[in-house]
Design a protein around this motif. Sequence first.
Motif, short mmCIF file in Angstrom:
data_model
loop_
_atom_site.label_atom_id
_atom_site.label_comp_id
_atom_site.label_asym_id
_atom_site.label_seq_id
_atom_site.Cartn_x
_atom_site.Cartn_y
_atom_site.Cartn_z
N LYS A 23 -39.30 146.83 4.75
CA LYS A 23 -40.37 146.04 5.38
C LYS A 23 -41.50 145.78 4.39
O LYS A 23 -42.03 144.67 4.34
CB LYS A 23 -40.93 146.78 6.61
CG LYS A 23 -39.99 146.82 7.78
CD LYS A 23 -40.62 147.63 8.91
CE LYS A 23 -39.63 147.90 10.02
NZ LYS A 23 -40.21 148.73 11.08
N MET A 59 -42.82 142.12 3.10
CA MET A 59 -44.21 141.72 3.28
C MET A 59 -44.94 141.47 1.95
O MET A 59 -45.99 140.83 1.95
CB MET A 59 -44.97 142.74 4.12
CG MET A 59 -44.57 142.71 5.60
SD MET A 59 -44.68 141.07 6.35
CE MET A 59 -46.44 140.79 6.28
N LYS A 99 -45.52 137.90 1.60
CA LYS A 99 -46.41 137.26 2.58
C LYS A 99 -47.81 137.84 2.59
O LYS A 99 -48.62 137.48 3.42
CB LYS A 99 -45.81 137.41 4.00
CG LYS A 99 -44.38 136.96 4.12
CD LYS A 99 -44.25 135.49 3.83
CE LYS A 99 -42.80 135.05 3.91
NZ LYS A 99 -42.61 133.70 3.47
N SER A 101 -47.44 142.36 9.54
CA SER A 101 -47.00 141.05 10.02
C SER A 101 -47.97 140.00 9.50
O SER A 101 -48.97 140.33 8.84
CB SER A 101 -46.97 141.02 11.55
OG SER A 101 -48.28 141.18 12.06
#
Length: 189
Positions: free
Chosen positions: A130, A134, A137, A142
């Motif tokens: 994860k 990420m 981004k 999230s």
Amino acid sequence: NSQVYRSDYWGALAVDFGPLHTGNVDPRIVRVITQAINKKLSVKITYYSLSNPNGIERVIHPIALADSGVRWHCRAYDEYRSDFRDFHLGRITFAELSEPSGIQHEQDEAWVTMIELKVAPQPTLTESQKQVIMMDKGKGDSFTVKVRAAMAEYYIQYHLIDKEIRESNPLVRPLYLENYDEIKVWLFQ
């Protein structure tokens, strides 16, 4: 080879952005569509689709041009379907300016509505996986992206975002849409 690469402008070895995406769009079609948008006119077109592979004549009322990341579309009210639709410019083989249009872009709810896509790594990935996902981004668990409702499906497709949690093989589509239930009304059915 006639393919043009963006790296040719920067030096062949220094930076490579991949091939230029030009698509198969006739500039004469684009000219007619942009004139129709600017002058608020309808357009007679011949349009090819999977449901009409031999082409069909339609009258559309263009309100905008949009790039989906893969191809250019004309957002327009379609008299044939009595609804706002996206028309892939490469599938229009004939376009002719027609009558004045009374259609306003404000009438297209999906075009004027901005929605937030909440995207996260698949929950079935390891914590380390994860974090790696990420890194592309920005940090965090999230990220959110604000898009026109009419463009949401294209964004999801272009960025390979899954609409559901993948219990097995989450690396196939390591990102998923956390708020799918909230925004599914705007997505293709």
